[in-house]
Design a protein around this motif. Structure first.
Motif, mmCIF file in Angstrom:
data_model
loop_
_atom_site.group_PDB
_atom_site.id
_atom_site.type_symbol
_atom_site.label_atom_id
_atom_site.label_comp_id
_atom_site.label_asym_id
_atom_site.label_seq_id
_atom_site.Cartn_x
_atom_site.Cartn_y
_atom_site.Cartn_z
ATOM 1 N N HIS A 32 0.879 -1.195 0.140
ATOM 2 C CA HIS A 32 -0.014 -0.147 0.113
ATOM 3 C C HIS A 32 0.759 1.079 0.113
ATOM 4 C CE1 HIS A 32 -2.629 2.907 1.397
ATOM 5 N NE2 HIS A 32 -3.488 2.682 0.739
ATOM 6 N N ASP A 118 -2.793 10.254 4.136
ATOM 7 C CA ASP A 118 -4.186 9.321 4.322
ATOM 8 C C ASP A 118 -5.371 10.544 4.501
ATOM 9 O OD1 ASP A 118 -3.543 6.719 4.379
ATOM 10 O OD2 ASP A 118 -3.115 6.711 6.485
ATOM 11 N N CYS A 121 -5.707 11.201 0.770
ATOM 12 C CA CYS A 121 -6.496 10.022 0.130
ATOM 13 C C CYS A 121 -7.983 10.021 0.124
ATOM 14 C CB CYS A 121 -5.992 8.754 0.596
ATOM 15 S SG CYS A 121 -4.241 8.493 -0.207
ATOM 16 N N LYS A 122 -8.281 10.314 1.592
ATOM 17 C CA LYS A 122 -9.856 10.332 1.830
ATOM 18 C C LYS A 122 -10.649 11.358 1.240
ATOM 19 C CE LYS A 122 -8.825 8.035 6.416
ATOM 20 N NZ LYS A 122 -8.902 8.120 7.758
ATOM 21 N N GLY A 124 -10.422 12.364 -1.594
ATOM 22 C CA GLY A 124 -10.918 11.732 -2.890
ATOM 23 C C GLY A 124 -10.838 12.499 -3.862
ATOM 24 N N THR A 129 -5.478 5.581 -5.227
ATOM 25 C CA THR A 129 -5.101 5.064 -4.002
ATOM 26 C C THR A 129 -5.855 5.318 -2.985
ATOM 27 O OG1 THR A 129 -2.621 5.018 -4.562
ATOM 28 C CG2 THR A 129 -3.308 4.801 -2.227
ATOM 29 N N LEU A 130 -6.522 4.489 -2.329
ATOM 30 C CA LEU A 130 -7.425 4.472 -1.145
ATOM 31 C C LEU A 130 -6.675 4.727 0.041
ATOM 32 C CD1 LEU A 130 -9.812 1.640 -1.926
ATOM 33 C CD2 LEU A 130 -10.122 4.233 -2.318
ATOM 34 N N ALA A 131 -7.267 5.439 1.207
ATOM 35 C CA ALA A 131 -6.568 5.701 2.298
ATOM 36 C C ALA A 131 -6.178 4.332 2.932
ATOM 37 C CB ALA A 131 -7.572 6.373 3.213
ATOM 38 N N THR A 132 -5.203 4.468 3.832
ATOM 39 C CA THR A 132 -4.532 3.171 4.409
ATOM 40 C C THR A 132 -5.646 2.382 5.251
ATOM 41 O OG1 THR A 132 -2.529 4.108 4.553
ATOM 42 C CG2 THR A 132 -2.780 2.185 5.809
#
Length: 164
Positions: A32, A118, A121-122, A124, A129-132
Motif C-alpha cells: 500500500h 491518508d 487520500c480520503k 478523494g 490510491t485509497l486511504a490506508t
C-alpha cells in the motif's frame, strides 16, 4: 553481517527490536505504501512550484531523505522481511535494527506525513490510491512508535500487545 547485527563498534547506535512482527501485515502495508508513494511521486513530478498540493512533494522528499539517511541501516531487515513474506512465514519473533538516535524524529515525521497523506487520500481528489486500511494504520503506528519508544529507553512492545 547478520540481520540482527550492525556495526558493533559504534556506541552511538541504538538497538531497536520489533517483536512478533506479523509478516503478511507488513507485506500488505509495504504494498500500500509503495502504491501511495508511486502515485504521489507522479503527482509531484507533474506539479509546478506554485501548486498547492504540498503533501505529495513533502512525502516524496521525506522518503528520499529517510532512504538517504537510514536506508543503509535497514536493508538487511527489509530483505529478511521480503524473504519471510515469500516463504509464507507468519511472524518474525525479533527483527533488530541498529540505528542512530535521530531515527526517532524521522519516525515521528514519517508518521505525521503518512497520516496527512491518508487525509489527502480520503479527500478523494486526484488520487486512485485509497486511504490506508485501519489494521495497516495500526501496524504502521506500532512499527514507528517502537523506534520512538526504544530510542527513549523503553523496552520493546510486541505487536500483539499494541493497543487496538
Amino acid at each position: 553481517m547478520s540481520p540482527d547485527s550492525g556495526p558493533p563498534s559504534d556506541p552511538d547506535l541504538v538497538e531497536i527490536s520489533l517483536l512478533d512482527l506479523p509478516v503478511a501485515l507488513w507485506a500488505a502495508s509495504q504494498e500500500h505504501a509503495n502504491e501511495l508513494i508511486r502515485e504521489f511521486t507522479l503527482i509531484a513530478a507533474s506539479q509546478s512550484e506554485e501548486d498547492h498540493q504540498r503533501v505529495p512533494r513533502q512525502l516524496t522528499q521525506l522518503i528520499e531523505a529517510l532512504n538517504r539517511e537510514y536506508g543503509m541501516t535497514s536493508g538487511e531487515q527489509e530483505a529478511q522481511l521480503a524473504a519471510a513474506a515469500a516463504a509464507g512465514v507468519e511472524s518474525i519473533p525479533a527483527l533488530r535494527f541498529r540505528v542512530p538516535p535521530g531515527v526517532s524524529e524521522a519516525a515521528v515525521a514519517l508518521g505525521a506525513m503518512l497520516d496527512e497523506a491518508d487525509a489527502y487520500c480520503k479527500a478523494g481528489r486526484h488520487l486512485l490510491t485509497l486511504a490506508t486500511p485501519p489494521e495497516q494504520v495500526r501496524f504502521r503506528n506500532w512499527y514507528l512508535d517502537e523506534f520512538v519508544r526504544q530510542v527513549d529507553g523503553q523496552p520493546p512492545r510486541p505487536w500483539p500487545e499494541y493497543p487496538a
